[in-house]
Design an enzyme around this catalytic site. Sequence first.
Site, mmCIF file in Angstrom:
data_model
loop_
_atom_site.group_PDB
_atom_site.id
_atom_site.type_symbol
_atom_site.label_atom_id
_atom_site.label_comp_id
_atom_site.label_asym_id
_atom_site.label_seq_id
_atom_site.Cartn_x
_atom_site.Cartn_y
_atom_site.Cartn_z
ATOM 1 N N ASP A 153 0.715 -1.144 -0.069
ATOM 2 C CA ASP A 153 0.037 -0.103 -0.042
ATOM 3 C C ASP A 153 0.907 1.250 -0.182
ATOM 4 O OD1 ASP A 153 -2.195 1.749 0.102
ATOM 5 O OD2 ASP A 153 -2.175 1.492 2.131
ATOM 6 N N GLU A 188 2.481 2.872 3.129
ATOM 7 C CA GLU A 188 3.706 2.045 3.629
ATOM 8 C C GLU A 188 4.861 2.793 3.049
ATOM 9 O OE1 GLU A 188 3.993 -0.307 6.040
ATOM 10 O OE2 GLU A 188 1.764 0.050 6.396
ATOM 11 N N ASP A 201 -2.657 -3.515 4.271
ATOM 12 C CA ASP A 201 -1.337 -2.942 3.884
ATOM 13 C C ASP A 201 -0.617 -3.780 2.794
ATOM 14 O OD1 ASP A 201 -1.943 -0.861 5.554
ATOM 15 O OD2 ASP A 201 -1.190 -1.939 7.250
ATOM 16 N N GLU A 214 -2.468 -6.972 7.543
ATOM 17 C CA GLU A 214 -2.657 -5.398 8.193
ATOM 18 C C GLU A 214 -1.483 -5.385 9.205
ATOM 19 O OE1 GLU A 214 -4.363 -1.757 8.978
ATOM 20 O OE2 GLU A 214 -4.864 -3.124 7.709
#
Length: 432
Positions: free
Chosen positions: A159, A162, A194, A214
Amino acid sequence: MEARLEIKLQQPNPLFTRWLERWLHEAEQRNRKSQHKLRQALQALRNYPLPLYSGRECAVLRGFGTTLCQLIDEELRQHRLLASQAKLNMSATAASSSAEYQEQVQQVVKVVQRKQKQQQLQKPKKLTKKAQQELAAAEERERVVHMPAGSYRIVLLVDTQETSGKNKRILDQTRSYLQTLNVEHEVRRLTVGDFLWIARDAAGNELVLPYIVERKRMDDLASSIRDGRFHEQKHRLHQCGLPHIIYLIEDYGDNEQLGLPLESLLQALVNSRVQSADIQVVRCDNHYRSMCYLSGVGAALQQLYVDAAKTLYSVDKPQLARAQADSCRGQEGLLKFRSLYEDSARNAQLTVREVFVQQLLQLHSLSLDRALAIVERYATPRLLLDAYAACQSETEARQLLAGLCCGPLQRPLGEKLSQCIHQFYTNEFKAS
């Protein structure tokens, strides 16, 4: 005393209704997915009490998108053209017999229809950019993707949250560590989670493997529990359709000054693991260890899918559970990345039931399993309020939800939470 009369038309829009019924019948015969939108639009049109005069005016009703409104306007234009031609023909043949007049009208209609068909074949109607995008998206969702064994590779999606932010040094470590570990990855905006893994073939088709991560640092976990994001994120992860959810928890130094006691954070993680069988909690010492864990998961997926010569194909979200059950036969059904992205977007159209769950999750100590148990019994706030109104006394209303069983262990909700929910939904807000 004067009586007030209310006049309500039985069919305010018979012409539009007839067209929609015809299109819906054609879509059902050809088993097109557009039949669901057409059925929704037809029901909304029948319930609307006022007459409408164009496709643009129909846009206020549910189910009427840009393409459908344009189709109605085009059909209305043709209808008016035919009516005008028939009127001219009527005045020119006023002295003719009724049979001759009907024959001439039919001939005019056939001529006009023939010309219109020729014009449509010669010069196709130019759709707007938005209509083209919607049409392309609908076709993409309907298209079945098939990936034979050996035709795809596995890529880790990261993601954008990040890899971008204020603390660039820390966030750049994600890509740096993944490159060091030789993990094939790509940075992309994800609407849920994520990290996740996709299978991509040479044509660019992408199917999402049934694992989603996540990642949370201990201080971020404490912050999300305090502001309610923790339960809301768990709900969205459950709703995305991927069966294997991994909470990747990183220690924050010595785990001091987190904002919440460390014991409370550990208890929240244990509760998530116990209450939801599809959630796995993994703790890592630091960010590098987290990336090593992701590298290991990617290698395991390489063995499960690529090395095992498994064939992949695309399925819709309702069919995913059945497709996962057939995965042992050398093939597996997976969601398309585009479908997951659009269905999991925060601004996606939510049902009343989903909004009710998110509303309940804002209450203190109300976990996802408890909220789902309440919504399973009372699907909307209106039904819950009606149940409160049907109680014989205030005490009975306060204890209405106390015995409701929640979670895998089927524990009762309890008197304290039942009273809290009753107070939240029955007390009126008074501005000071």
